[in-house]
Scaffold this active site. Structure first.
Site, PDB file in Angstrom:
ATOM      1  N   HIS A  13       0.799  -1.229   0.000  1.00 44.70           N
ATOM      2  CA  HIS A  13       0.000   0.000   0.000  1.00 44.70           C
ATOM      3  C   HIS A  13       0.834   1.284   0.000  1.00 44.70           C
ATOM      4  O   HIS A  13       0.284   2.375  -0.200  1.00 44.70           O
ATOM      5  CB  HIS A  13      -0.998  -0.007   1.166  1.00 44.70           C
ATOM      6  CG  HIS A  13      -2.334   0.555   0.803  1.00 44.70           C
ATOM      7  ND1 HIS A  13      -3.482   0.340   1.558  1.00 44.70           N
ATOM      8  CD2 HIS A  13      -2.725   1.343  -0.236  1.00 44.70           C
ATOM      9  CE1 HIS A  13      -4.503   0.970   0.986  1.00 44.70           C
ATOM     10  NE2 HIS A  13      -4.077   1.585  -0.100  1.00 44.70           N
ATOM     11  N   ASP A  69      -9.889  -0.487   3.963  1.00 46.84           N
ATOM     12  CA  ASP A  69      -8.714  -1.114   4.578  1.00 46.84           C
ATOM     13  C   ASP A  69      -9.063  -1.561   5.998  1.00 46.84           C
ATOM     14  O   ASP A  69      -9.897  -0.933   6.654  1.00 46.84           O
ATOM     15  CB  ASP A  69      -7.596  -0.051   4.640  1.00 46.84           C
ATOM     16  CG  ASP A  69      -6.194  -0.623   4.702  1.00 46.84           C
ATOM     17  OD1 ASP A  69      -6.002  -1.646   5.361  1.00 46.84           O
ATOM     18  OD2 ASP A  69      -5.286  -0.002   4.107  1.00 46.84           O
ATOM     19  N   HIS A  78      -6.723  -1.260   8.041  1.00 44.79           N
ATOM     20  CA  HIS A  78      -5.773  -0.351   8.704  1.00 44.79           C
ATOM     21  C   HIS A  78      -5.960   1.080   8.212  1.00 44.79           C
ATOM     22  O   HIS A  78      -6.446   1.287   7.095  1.00 44.79           O
ATOM     23  CB  HIS A  78      -4.333  -0.780   8.390  1.00 44.79           C
ATOM     24  CG  HIS A  78      -4.076  -2.235   8.616  1.00 44.79           C
ATOM     25  ND1 HIS A  78      -4.210  -3.172   7.602  1.00 44.79           N
ATOM     26  CD2 HIS A  78      -3.727  -2.923   9.725  1.00 44.79           C
ATOM     27  CE1 HIS A  78      -3.937  -4.378   8.095  1.00 44.79           C
ATOM     28  NE2 HIS A  78      -3.643  -4.260   9.381  1.00 44.79           N
ATOM     29  N   ASP A  99      -3.323   3.257   7.901  1.00 47.73           N
ATOM     30  CA  ASP A  99      -2.117   3.622   7.139  1.00 47.73           C
ATOM     31  C   ASP A  99      -1.806   5.115   7.223  1.00 47.73           C
ATOM     32  O   ASP A  99      -1.352   5.740   6.253  1.00 47.73           O
ATOM     33  CB  ASP A  99      -2.250   3.174   5.665  1.00 47.73           C
ATOM     34  CG  ASP A  99      -2.328   1.657   5.519  1.00 47.73           C
ATOM     35  OD1 ASP A  99      -1.988   0.951   6.489  1.00 47.73           O
ATOM     36  OD2 ASP A  99      -2.729   1.179   4.440  1.00 47.73           O
ATOM     37  N   HIS A 138       4.331   1.158   4.265  1.00 47.70           N
ATOM     38  CA  HIS A 138       2.950   0.882   3.836  1.00 47.70           C
ATOM     39  C   HIS A 138       1.925   1.235   4.934  1.00 47.70           C
ATOM     40  O   HIS A 138       0.743   1.289   4.647  1.00 47.70           O
ATOM     41  CB  HIS A 138       2.765  -0.571   3.347  1.00 47.70           C
ATOM     42  CG  HIS A 138       2.631  -1.607   4.417  1.00 47.70           C
ATOM     43  ND1 HIS A 138       1.952  -2.795   4.209  1.00 47.70           N
ATOM     44  CD2 HIS A 138       3.092  -1.648   5.688  1.00 47.70           C
ATOM     45  CE1 HIS A 138       1.993  -3.527   5.327  1.00 47.70           C
ATOM     46  NE2 HIS A 138       2.677  -2.854   6.221  1.00 47.70           N
ATOM     47  N   ASP A 167      -7.393  -1.845  -0.195  1.00 50.95           N
ATOM     48  CA  ASP A 167      -6.452  -2.818   0.360  1.00 50.95           C
ATOM     49  C   ASP A 167      -7.222  -4.113   0.554  1.00 50.95           C
ATOM     50  O   ASP A 167      -8.239  -4.141   1.251  1.00 50.95           O
ATOM     51  CB  ASP A 167      -5.939  -2.275   1.705  1.00 50.95           C
ATOM     52  CG  ASP A 167      -4.875  -3.147   2.360  1.00 50.95           C
ATOM     53  OD1 ASP A 167      -4.887  -4.374   2.161  1.00 50.95           O
ATOM     54  OD2 ASP A 167      -4.051  -2.584   3.104  1.00 50.95           O
ATOM     55  N   ASP A 208      -6.833  -6.488   2.342  1.00 52.52           N
ATOM     56  CA  ASP A 208      -7.001  -6.951   3.725  1.00 52.52           C
ATOM     57  C   ASP A 208      -8.217  -6.336   4.411  1.00 52.52           C
ATOM     58  O   ASP A 208      -8.541  -6.694   5.553  1.00 52.52           O
ATOM     59  CB  ASP A 208      -5.713  -6.795   4.552  1.00 52.52           C
ATOM     60  CG  ASP A 208      -5.348  -5.358   4.929  1.00 52.52           C
ATOM     61  OD1 ASP A 208      -6.236  -4.497   5.055  1.00 52.52           O
ATOM     62  OD2 ASP A 208      -4.136  -5.110   5.128  1.00 52.52           O
ATOM     63  N   GLU A 227      -1.900  -5.119  -1.882  1.00 50.65           N
ATOM     64  CA  GLU A 227      -1.631  -6.043  -0.767  1.00 50.65           C
ATOM     65  C   GLU A 227      -2.055  -7.498  -1.010  1.00 50.65           C
ATOM     66  O   GLU A 227      -2.075  -8.297  -0.080  1.00 50.65           O
ATOM     67  CB  GLU A 227      -2.202  -5.526   0.567  1.00 50.65           C
ATOM     68  CG  GLU A 227      -1.617  -4.190   1.040  1.00 50.65           C
ATOM     69  CD  GLU A 227      -0.212  -4.264   1.656  1.00 50.65           C
ATOM     70  OE1 GLU A 227       0.306  -5.386   1.851  1.00 50.65           O
ATOM     71  OE2 GLU A 227       0.373  -3.194   1.915  1.00 50.65           O
TER      72      GLU A 227
HETATM   73  N1  LIG Z   1      -1.113  -1.451   4.115  1.00 50.27           N
HETATM   74  C1  LIG Z   1      -1.105  -2.212   5.201  1.00 50.27           C
HETATM   75  N2  LIG Z   1      -1.453  -3.471   5.127  1.00 50.27           N
HETATM   76  N3  LIG Z   1      -0.720  -1.635   6.338  1.00 50.27           N
HETATM   77  C2  LIG Z   1      -0.594  -2.312   7.593  1.00 50.27           C
HETATM   78  C3  LIG Z   1      -0.039  -1.370   8.629  1.00 50.27           C
HETATM   79  C4  LIG Z   1       0.136  -2.032   9.944  1.00 50.27           C
HETATM   80  C5  LIG Z   1       0.612  -1.129  11.070  1.00 50.27           C
HETATM   81  N4  LIG Z   1      -0.376  -0.152  11.382  1.00 50.27           N
HETATM   82  C6  LIG Z   1       1.937  -0.445  10.706  1.00 50.27           C
HETATM   83  O1  LIG Z   1       2.045   0.739  10.733  1.00 50.27           O
HETATM   84  O2  LIG Z   1       2.889  -1.108  10.389  1.00 50.27           O
HETATM   85 MN   LIG Z   2      -3.418  -0.573   3.593  1.00 52.54          MN
HETATM   86 MN   LIG Z   3      -4.385  -3.034   5.428  1.00 53.76          MN
END
Ligand SMILES: NC(=[NH2+])NCCC[C@H](N)C(=O)O
Ligand SMILES: [Mn+2]
Ligand SMILES: [Mn+2]
Length: 324
Positions: free
Chosen positions: A115, A143, A145, A147, A160, A249, A251, A294
Site C-alpha cells: 500500500h 482497509d 488499517h 495507514d 505501507h 487494500d 485486507d 496487498e
Molecule cells: N497497508 C497495510 N497493510 N498496512 C498495515 C499497517 C500495519 C501497522 N499499522 C503499521 O504501521 O505497520
Molecule cells: Mn493498507
Molecule cells: Mn491493510
C-alpha cells in the site's frame, strides 16, 4: 457474457479509456511476494475481461514494473522508516505514470504492490485533476488499517503503514530523496478522506483520526448500520461534485475471502460487502482512479487463488461490471 457498464462518467474524457499501471513492489513492508500480485491478477484474466467484457480501451505498456534498477546502493533507516529512499523513488515514478494517464482524462487502475504505492497513485491523480479540472480529489480508503502513521508514531517503520500521512501533509520531508518531491499540488485534504472497514488501528493513529476529525467507518459502524447506510453516509460526506480515487487494500476483506495478504485481520468485510462498496462508487460516475493492493500470492498459498479472485471481483465491480 456481461454487457458493457452503463456508468456516465462525470470527470473523465470518455467512458471507455482506462490506463493500467502494474506495480510489482514490496519495499513498503518486509514480506516478499506482494510484488507478484500484478502478474497473478493479469494471469487470472483481469485485463482481458476489462477489454473484452467491459469494453475498455486499455492503455497498458504490458510491463509489470519491479523497479529493481531503482534500488539505491545504500538506504539507511531515516526517522525510523525502512527503505525510505527506495520507496520514495518508486512512488515518485508511479506518481508520474499515474499522472500521465490521468492528465488525459483516463480512468487509472493501479495493481499493487504493497500500500505504500498509494503515495504515488494518489499524488498522481491529485495533481492531474488539479491541472485538468481545477478541483481537489476525494479518497475512499478501504482497509483494515488506517495507514496514517507518521514516521514518529509508527511502531513498525514500514512505509505501507504511512502513505496517508505523507499524502495529507501530516508527515513532511525536505529531502527530495525521501519524499521531499511531494509538493502541495500532490496532496489530499484530510476533509476529503473517508475510511471504510477499519479494525486494526495503532494508538498513535487513533489520536490522529480523532484530533483531525477524519471521517471513518469502522467494522463496528458497518455492523451497526449495515453497508448500505454506511455507503450513503460515506458518499454523502464526499458529495456528488468531487472526483473519487478508490484505494482498496485487499485486507479490508475478511481473511476468509482474502487470506493471502501480509497483515490479515479477522472480522472483516465479506466479499459481497467489498463488491458492494466498489459498485456504489462505480454508480456515482465520479470514479477517476482505483488501486488494488496487498494481494500476496506467496502467503497462505492454498488461499492465493481465492484472494486473487476476490481482487479481480473488486476491480470489475468498481469498473461497472455488475451495474445494470
Ligand atoms: N497497508 C497495510 N497493510 N498496512 C498495515 C499497517 C500495519 C501497522 N499499522 C503499521 O504501521 O505497520
Ligand atoms: Mn493498507
Ligand atoms: Mn491493510
Amino acid at each position: 457474457m456481461t454487457a458493457a457498464p452503463s456508468i456516465q462518467p462525470k470527470f473523465l474524457t470518455s467512458r471507455h479509456d482506462l490506463g493500467v499501471v502494474a506495480v510489482g513492489f514490496s519495499g513498503g513492508q518486509p514480506k516478499a511476494g506482494v510484488d507478484a500480485a500484478p502478474i497473478a491478477l493479469i494471469e487470472a484474466g483481469l485485463i482481458d475481461q476489462l477489454k473484452e467484457e467491459l469494453e475498455y480501451n486499455v492503455s497498458f505498456d504490458g510491463q509489470v514494473h519491479n523497479y529493481a534498477e531503482m534500488l539505491p546502493s545504500e538506504d539507511p533507516d531515516h526517522r525510523g522508516m525502512k527503505r525510505p529512499k527506495f520507496v520514495s523513488a518508486v512512488t515518485r515514478e508511479v506518481s508520474e505514470q499515474v499522472y500521465s494517464h490521468a492528465k488525459d482524462g483516463k480512468l487509472v487502475l493501479t495493481l499493487g504492490g504493497d500500500h505504500s504505492i498509494a503515495i504515488g497513485t494518489i499524488s498522481g491523480t491529485a495533481r492531474a485533476v488539479r491541472e485538468r479540472l481545477g478541483r481537489d480529489i476525494a479518497v475512499i480508503w478501504v482497509d483494515a488499517h488506517a495507514d496514517i502513521n507518521t514516521p514518529e508514531t509508527s511502531d513498525s517503520g514500514n512505509i505501507h503503514g504511512m502513505p496517508v500521512a505523507f499524502l495529507t501533509g501530516l508527515a513532511t520531508e525536505e529531502n527530495e530523496e525521501t519524499f521531499g518531491w511531494l509538493k502541495d499540488h500532490h496532496r489530499l485534504s484530510l476533509k476529503k478522506l473517508v475510511y471504510i472497514g477499519l479494525r486494526d488501528i495503532d494508538s498513535g493513529e487513533k489520536k490522529i483520526l480523532r484530533e483531525h476529525g477524519i471521517k471513518a467507518f469502522s467494522m463496528h459502524d458497518i455492523d451497526r448500520h449495515g453497508i448500505g447506510k454506511v455507503m450513503d453516509m460515506a458518499l454523502g460526506w464526499i458529495g456528488s461534485d468531487t472526483p473519487i480515487h478508490l484505494s482498496f487494500d485487499v485486507d479490508a476483506l475478511d481473511p476468509m475471502w482474502a487470506p493471502s495478504t501480509g497483515t490479515p485481520v479477522r472480522g472483516g468485510l465479506t466479499l459481497r460487502e467489498g463488491d458492494f462498496i466498489a459498485e456504489c462508487v462505480a454508480e456515482t460516475g465520479s470514479l477517476i482512479a482505483l488501486d488494488l493492493v496487498e494481494v500476496n500470492p506467496s502467503l497462505d498459498q492454498e488461499g492465493a487463488a481465492e484472494t486473487v479472485r476476490a481482487g479481480c471481483s473488486i476491480v470489475r465491480c468498481a469498473l461497472g461490471d455488475t451495474l445494470l
